[in-house]
Scaffold this motif. Structure first.
Motif, short mmCIF file in Angstrom:
data_model
loop_
_atom_site.label_atom_id
_atom_site.label_comp_id
_atom_site.label_asym_id
_atom_site.label_seq_id
_atom_site.Cartn_x
_atom_site.Cartn_y
_atom_site.Cartn_z
N GLY A 151 -10.27 6.92 2.61
CA GLY A 151 -9.54 5.70 2.32
C GLY A 151 -8.54 5.88 1.20
N SER A 152 -8.89 6.67 0.20
CA SER A 152 -7.96 6.88 -0.92
C SER A 152 -6.75 7.69 -0.47
N GLU A 153 -6.93 8.64 0.44
CA GLU A 153 -5.80 9.39 0.99
C GLU A 153 -4.88 8.46 1.77
N ALA A 154 -5.46 7.55 2.53
CA ALA A 154 -4.66 6.58 3.29
C ALA A 154 -3.91 5.65 2.35
N MET A 155 -4.55 5.22 1.28
CA MET A 155 -3.89 4.35 0.30
C MET A 155 -2.72 5.08 -0.34
N ASP A 156 -2.94 6.35 -0.71
CA ASP A 156 -1.87 7.15 -1.31
C ASP A 156 -0.71 7.33 -0.34
N ALA A 157 -1.02 7.51 0.94
CA ALA A 157 0.03 7.70 1.95
C ALA A 157 0.88 6.43 2.09
N LEU A 158 0.25 5.28 2.05
CA LEU A 158 1.00 4.02 2.14
C LEU A 158 1.89 3.81 0.93
N VAL A 159 1.39 4.15 -0.24
CA VAL A 159 2.18 4.01 -1.47
C VAL A 159 3.32 5.02 -1.48
N ASP A 160 3.01 6.28 -1.13
CA ASP A 160 4.02 7.35 -1.15
C ASP A 160 5.16 7.08 -0.18
N ASN A 161 4.89 6.41 0.92
CA ASN A 161 5.92 6.11 1.92
C ASN A 161 6.60 4.77 1.68
N GLY A 162 6.27 4.12 0.58
CA GLY A 162 6.94 2.88 0.19
C GLY A 162 6.55 1.65 0.98
N LEU A 163 5.43 1.70 1.69
CA LEU A 163 5.00 0.54 2.46
C LEU A 163 4.30 -0.51 1.59
N ILE A 164 3.53 -0.05 0.63
CA ILE A 164 2.77 -0.94 -0.24
C ILE A 164 2.99 -0.51 -1.68
N LYS A 165 3.09 -1.47 -2.57
CA LYS A 165 3.17 -1.15 -3.99
C LYS A 165 1.76 -0.88 -4.51
N ALA A 166 1.64 0.08 -5.38
CA ALA A 166 0.33 0.47 -5.91
C ALA A 166 -0.36 -0.70 -6.62
N LYS A 167 0.42 -1.60 -7.20
CA LYS A 167 -0.19 -2.73 -7.91
C LYS A 167 -0.89 -3.70 -6.97
N HIS A 168 -0.61 -3.63 -5.65
CA HIS A 168 -1.25 -4.51 -4.68
C HIS A 168 -2.50 -3.89 -4.06
N LEU A 169 -2.88 -2.71 -4.53
CA LEU A 169 -4.07 -2.04 -4.02
C LEU A 169 -5.12 -1.95 -5.12
N GLY A 170 -6.37 -2.03 -4.74
CA GLY A 170 -7.47 -1.89 -5.69
C GLY A 170 -8.15 -0.55 -5.49
N ASN A 171 -9.42 -0.50 -5.84
CA ASN A 171 -10.20 0.71 -5.61
C ASN A 171 -10.57 0.82 -4.14
N GLU A 172 -10.77 2.03 -3.69
CA GLU A 172 -11.03 2.30 -2.28
C GLU A 172 -12.20 1.49 -1.72
N ASP A 173 -13.26 1.34 -2.47
CA ASP A 173 -14.47 0.68 -1.97
C ASP A 173 -14.57 -0.80 -2.32
N ASP A 174 -13.56 -1.36 -2.96
CA ASP A 174 -13.57 -2.79 -3.28
C ASP A 174 -13.20 -3.61 -2.05
N PRO A 175 -13.84 -4.75 -1.86
CA PRO A 175 -13.44 -5.64 -0.76
C PRO A 175 -12.00 -6.11 -0.96
N ILE A 176 -11.24 -6.12 0.12
CA ILE A 176 -9.83 -6.49 0.03
C ILE A 176 -9.68 -7.98 0.30
N PRO A 177 -8.97 -8.70 -0.56
CA PRO A 177 -8.70 -10.12 -0.29
C PRO A 177 -7.78 -10.24 0.93
N LEU A 178 -7.88 -11.34 1.61
CA LEU A 178 -7.11 -11.55 2.84
C LEU A 178 -5.61 -11.43 2.60
N ALA A 179 -5.11 -11.94 1.48
CA ALA A 179 -3.67 -11.87 1.21
C ALA A 179 -3.21 -10.41 1.13
#
Length: 171
Positions: A56-84
């Motif tokens: 999951g952390s590799e996937a999160m890094d890939a999304l941030v590296d490709n400019g799809l998501i800002k790192a500030k909108h992501l939490g820790n890999e194992d934290d529940p994600i809010p719907l927003a």
């Protein structure tokens, strides 16, 4: 109603089976709350940014590296994600975008409002709500269907524009 949900879920699994292992999808489907890592994995594997064995952390890094998501909108890999935040990942991945607010700010709030406007999530769900893996896969299915429908419309529009351009040139 149950048959419709089952058909939707099976179509999602069929569409996503080329990129994701059955074990990962089963884990996501059976989870009581989807995590940042699982949500990122769904998006990154659809875009072929990571392989099936990626964490999951590799996937999160890939999304941030490709400019799809800002790192500030992501939490820790194992934290529940809010719907927003989940909606933000979906809107960035499958281009479920129609509002000026989301186009300008790319924030989870506007992504959540956009998904509610398209009726991809129930209207009584708040942006802070955590969702199950089953609900997340239903939302992803709707986003994929929207993306495919929008892609077909763009192709048709492009063909019509090409025809009209050639017609104007020759007439």
């Amino acid at each position: 109603m149950r048959q419709g949900l089952l058909v939707g879920l099976l179509s999602l699994l069929g569409v996503c089976s080329w990129a994701q292992s059955a074990d990962r999808i089963t884990d996501i489907l059976n989870s009581e709350t989807i995590t940042y890592g699982q949500a990122s994995y769904l998006a990154a594997s659809f875009l072929d940014l990571v392989n099936d064995s990626a964490s999951g952390s590799e996937a999160m890094d890939a999304l941030v590296d490709n400019g799809l998501i800002k790192a500030k909108h992501l939490g820790n890999e194992d934290d529940p994600i809010p719907l927003a935040n989940f909606c933000n990942i979906c809107c960035s991945t499958w281009y479920v975008v129609d509002s000026i607010g989301y186009c300008l700010f790319k924030s989870p709030y506007y992504a959540w409002k956009e998904m509610k406007a398209f009726k991809y999530i129930p209207t009584h769900y708040t942006g802070e709500k955590t969702i199950s893996g089953y609900e997340a896969l239903n939302i992803v299915t709707r986003c994929i269907e929207h993306h495919e429908r929008d892609s077909k419309e763009r192709k048709i529009r492009s063909a019509i524009e090409d025809y009209e351009a050639h017609r104007e040139y020759y007439w």
